[in-house]
Design an enzyme around this catalytic site. Structure first.
Site, PDB file in Angstrom:
ATOM      1  N   ARG A   1       0.822  -1.215   0.000  1.00 35.32           N
ATOM      2  CA  ARG A   1       0.000   0.000   0.000  1.00 35.32           C
ATOM      3  C   ARG A   1       0.852   1.259   0.000  1.00 35.32           C
ATOM      4  O   ARG A   1       0.324   2.367   0.009  1.00 35.32           O
ATOM      5  CB  ARG A   1      -0.921   0.007   1.218  1.00 35.32           C
ATOM      6  CG  ARG A   1      -2.041  -0.993   1.080  1.00 35.32           C
ATOM      7  CD  ARG A   1      -3.013  -0.906   2.222  1.00 35.32           C
ATOM      8  NE  ARG A   1      -4.125  -1.822   2.007  1.00 35.32           N
ATOM      9  CZ  ARG A   1      -4.907  -2.285   2.966  1.00 35.32           C
ATOM     10  NH1 ARG A   1      -4.697  -1.917   4.213  1.00 35.32           N
ATOM     11  NH2 ARG A   1      -5.890  -3.112   2.681  1.00 35.32           N
TER      12      ARG A   1
ATOM     13  N   GLU B   1      -1.204  -8.569  -5.759  1.00 41.80           N
ATOM     14  CA  GLU B   1      -2.498  -9.194  -6.037  1.00 41.80           C
ATOM     15  C   GLU B   1      -2.330 -10.654  -6.450  1.00 41.80           C
ATOM     16  O   GLU B   1      -3.146 -11.503  -6.104  1.00 41.80           O
ATOM     17  CB  GLU B   1      -3.264  -8.409  -7.108  1.00 41.80           C
ATOM     18  CG  GLU B   1      -3.773  -7.066  -6.628  1.00 41.80           C
ATOM     19  CD  GLU B   1      -4.767  -7.180  -5.466  1.00 41.80           C
ATOM     20  OE1 GLU B   1      -5.384  -8.243  -5.282  1.00 41.80           O
ATOM     21  OE2 GLU B   1      -4.910  -6.186  -4.728  1.00 41.80           O
TER      22      GLU B   1
ATOM     23  N   THR C   1      -3.038 -16.707  -0.728  1.00 45.74           N
ATOM     24  CA  THR C   1      -2.168 -16.636   0.447  1.00 45.74           C
ATOM     25  C   THR C   1      -2.668 -15.533   1.376  1.00 45.74           C
ATOM     26  O   THR C   1      -3.068 -14.471   0.917  1.00 45.74           O
ATOM     27  CB  THR C   1      -0.713 -16.327  -0.001  1.00 45.74           C
ATOM     28  OG1 THR C   1      -0.324 -17.304  -0.968  1.00 45.74           O
ATOM     29  CG2 THR C   1       0.251 -16.364   1.155  1.00 45.74           C
TER      30      THR C   1
ATOM     31  N   LEU D   1       5.510 -20.600  -1.046  1.00 46.56           N
ATOM     32  CA  LEU D   1       4.210 -19.915  -1.137  1.00 46.56           C
ATOM     33  C   LEU D   1       3.125 -20.823  -1.706  1.00 46.56           C
ATOM     34  O   LEU D   1       1.948 -20.595  -1.488  1.00 46.56           O
ATOM     35  CB  LEU D   1       4.315 -18.698  -2.064  1.00 46.56           C
ATOM     36  CG  LEU D   1       4.423 -17.321  -1.442  1.00 46.56           C
ATOM     37  CD1 LEU D   1       4.404 -16.261  -2.533  1.00 46.56           C
ATOM     38  CD2 LEU D   1       3.291 -17.057  -0.475  1.00 46.56           C
TER      39      LEU D   1
ATOM     40  N   TYR E   1     -11.134 -10.821 -11.066  1.00 45.08           N
ATOM     41  CA  TYR E   1     -10.849 -10.136  -9.807  1.00 45.08           C
ATOM     42  C   TYR E   1      -9.499  -9.416  -9.870  1.00 45.08           C
ATOM     43  O   TYR E   1      -9.391  -8.223  -9.538  1.00 45.08           O
ATOM     44  CB  TYR E   1     -10.856 -11.128  -8.623  1.00 45.08           C
ATOM     45  CG  TYR E   1     -10.157 -10.497  -7.461  1.00 45.08           C
ATOM     46  CD1 TYR E   1     -10.803  -9.524  -6.715  1.00 45.08           C
ATOM     47  CD2 TYR E   1      -8.820 -10.783  -7.180  1.00 45.08           C
ATOM     48  CE1 TYR E   1     -10.142  -8.849  -5.701  1.00 45.08           C
ATOM     49  CE2 TYR E   1      -8.154 -10.120  -6.176  1.00 45.08           C
ATOM     50  CZ  TYR E   1      -8.814  -9.165  -5.441  1.00 45.08           C
ATOM     51  OH  TYR E   1      -8.149  -8.484  -4.466  1.00 45.08           O
TER      52      TYR E   1
ATOM     53  N   ASP F   1     -13.695 -10.126  -4.353  1.00 45.50           N
ATOM     54  CA  ASP F   1     -13.069 -11.344  -3.827  1.00 45.50           C
ATOM     55  C   ASP F   1     -13.974 -11.917  -2.728  1.00 45.50           C
ATOM     56  O   ASP F   1     -15.100 -11.438  -2.530  1.00 45.50           O
ATOM     57  CB  ASP F   1     -11.646 -11.052  -3.311  1.00 45.50           C
ATOM     58  CG  ASP F   1     -11.650 -10.232  -2.026  1.00 45.50           C
ATOM     59  OD1 ASP F   1     -12.726  -9.686  -1.650  1.00 45.50           O
ATOM     60  OD2 ASP F   1     -10.601 -10.131  -1.379  1.00 45.50           O
TER      61      ASP F   1
ATOM     62  N   CYS G   1     -19.869  -6.057  14.298  1.00 40.29           N
ATOM     63  CA  CYS G   1     -20.768  -4.990  13.846  1.00 40.29           C
ATOM     64  C   CYS G   1     -20.645  -3.731  14.705  1.00 40.29           C
ATOM     65  O   CYS G   1     -20.849  -2.614  14.211  1.00 40.29           O
ATOM     66  CB  CYS G   1     -22.206  -5.494  13.823  1.00 40.29           C
ATOM     67  SG  CYS G   1     -22.433  -6.882  12.699  1.00 40.29           S
TER      68      CYS G   1
HETATM   69 FE1  SF4 Z   1     -20.691  -6.617   8.273  1.00 38.11          FE
HETATM   70 FE2  SF4 Z   1     -21.900  -6.101  10.599  1.00 38.11          FE
HETATM   71 FE3  SF4 Z   1     -20.892  -4.117   9.102  1.00 38.11          FE
HETATM   72 FE4  SF4 Z   1     -23.054  -5.418   8.310  1.00 38.11          FE
HETATM   73  S1  SF4 Z   1     -22.867  -4.164  10.152  1.00 38.11           S
HETATM   74  S2  SF4 Z   1     -21.289  -4.847   7.045  1.00 38.11           S
HETATM   75  S3  SF4 Z   1     -22.614  -7.498   9.010  1.00 38.11           S
HETATM   76  S4  SF4 Z   1     -19.726  -5.772  10.105  1.00 38.11           S
END
Ligand code: SF4
Length: 332
Positions: free
Chosen positions: A33, A45, A51, A88, A125, A143, A195
């Site tokens: 990056r 890539e 891997t 690899l 991809y 991906d 989340c």
């Molecule tokens: Fe993924 Fe949860 Fe974000 Fe929805 S809220 S994109 S399930 S991490």
């Protein structure tokens, strides 16, 4: 509540803004990056196709050290390229990369997604990832991480490729693709996504429906094939006996490997240990033996230990030598 047919994220503009702001702030510092140089992006890539990121980093740095430019790679001999890739796995990647570097030397660097697709080993991809990062073309790179993220965002009802392309930020397509992958790798992880840390939580229909752990729905995995293998580390003085796989072999053509114990029934062999090694759906259960002999057995060559690190050696043989010598084949 979103409709269950062809759900689209309703606020793509704010989705892009929030995702990219999170990426700018939180992305992992990875060596590829540091630059959008075509060769570096392409190499990373290809390496990342099969891997994990952590495993690829030392190989990526060593490979660049050994072949710092496409021209250096194009001019290299194939055994040297395979030796730099050794460990690899999935060596067709290295062969294709080498062939593609030679093609680029003849035709010039690919300047578009379509030109990238014409190179050996470059699928949809990889072409999309390289074109978006190095050429700033607006192609969504889909991906496994992105499939999972989009599947959850759309509560399993979106058309993944179309939705990923619709969401893509046209101004920063490379960063956007990497941000989606980063989200999948670090937050929207397989199994139980984080989340609570998600920068696009408010856009997520899967979370709103409480279905994030069920998504994406997976096809059943193919059965694993168990393969027993008995190898022998045969020595004469310090030298190790290796055979070379033929050019017509489907897998690992031209690689060096330890012979099977059954080929040396008269050698008094001692057990050295066991390990397992997985290649796609094949699980090799490898028993390693050691033994000594004089003379020149057929079907191989005696190799000086100092030459081992420069040879393309199969990963199974490398592991077996490591098991026997503990400090690895380079220290034999
Ligand atoms: Fe993924 Fe949860 Fe974000 Fe929805 S809220 S994109 S399930 S991490």
């Amino acid at each position: 509540m979103p409709s269950l047919s062809r759900f689209c994220i309703p606020e793509p503009l704010s989705f892009r803004r929030e995702l990219l702001a999170w990426y700018d702030e939180s992305r992992r510092a990875l060596p590829w990056r540091e630059s959008t140089d075509f060769y570096r992006v392409w190499l990373s890539e290809i390496m990342l196709q099969q891997t994990r990121v952590e495993a690829a980093i030392p190989y990526y740095l060593r490979f660049l050290d050994r072949f710092p430019t496409i021209q250096a790679l194009a001019e290299a001999a194939e055994p040297d390229v395979l030796a730099a890739w050794s460990g690899l796995g999935y060596y067709s990647r290295a062969r294709n990369l080498h062939r593609a570097a030679r093609l680029a030397g003849e035709r010039g660097l690919p300047a578009s997604y379509e030109a990238l697709r014409g190179l050996p080993g470059v699928g949809r991809y990889t072409a999309a990832a390289v074109a978006s990062i190095a050429l700033r073309e607006a192609h969504a790179a889909v991906d496994g991480n992105v499939v999972r993220v989009v599947s959850r965002l759309t509560n399993g009802t979106g058309e993944i490729d179309k939705e990923a392309q619709r969401l893509l930020d046209r101004e920063r397509p490379g960063d956007f693709n990497q941000a989606m992958m980063e989200l999948g790798a670090t937050v929207c992880v397989p199994g139980v996504p984080k989340c609570g840390d998600c920068p696009v939580l408010r856009h997520c229909a899967g979370h709103a429906a409480g279905r994030e752990r069920e998504l994406p729905v997976r096809a059943p995995k193919p059965a694993v094939r168990e393969i027993a293998l008995e190898l022998i580390v045969l020595r004469r003085g310090d030298e190790v006996f290796l055979s070379r796989r033929g050019a017509s072999e489907k897998r690992l053509a031209g690689f060096w490997e330890l012979p099977e114990r059954a080929g040396f029934p008269k050698v008094v062999a001692e057990p050295a240990g066991r390990f397992t090694h997985r290649i796609v759906n094949d699980r090799f259960r490898v028993a390693v033996w050691t033994g000594r002999t004089r003379g020149n057995p057929p079907g191989g060559e005696w190799v000086d230990p100092a030459a081992l690190s420069g040879l393309p050696l199969t990963t199974i043989s490398r592991k077996a030598l490591h098991l026997v010598h503990n400090s690895g084949p380079r220290d034999l």
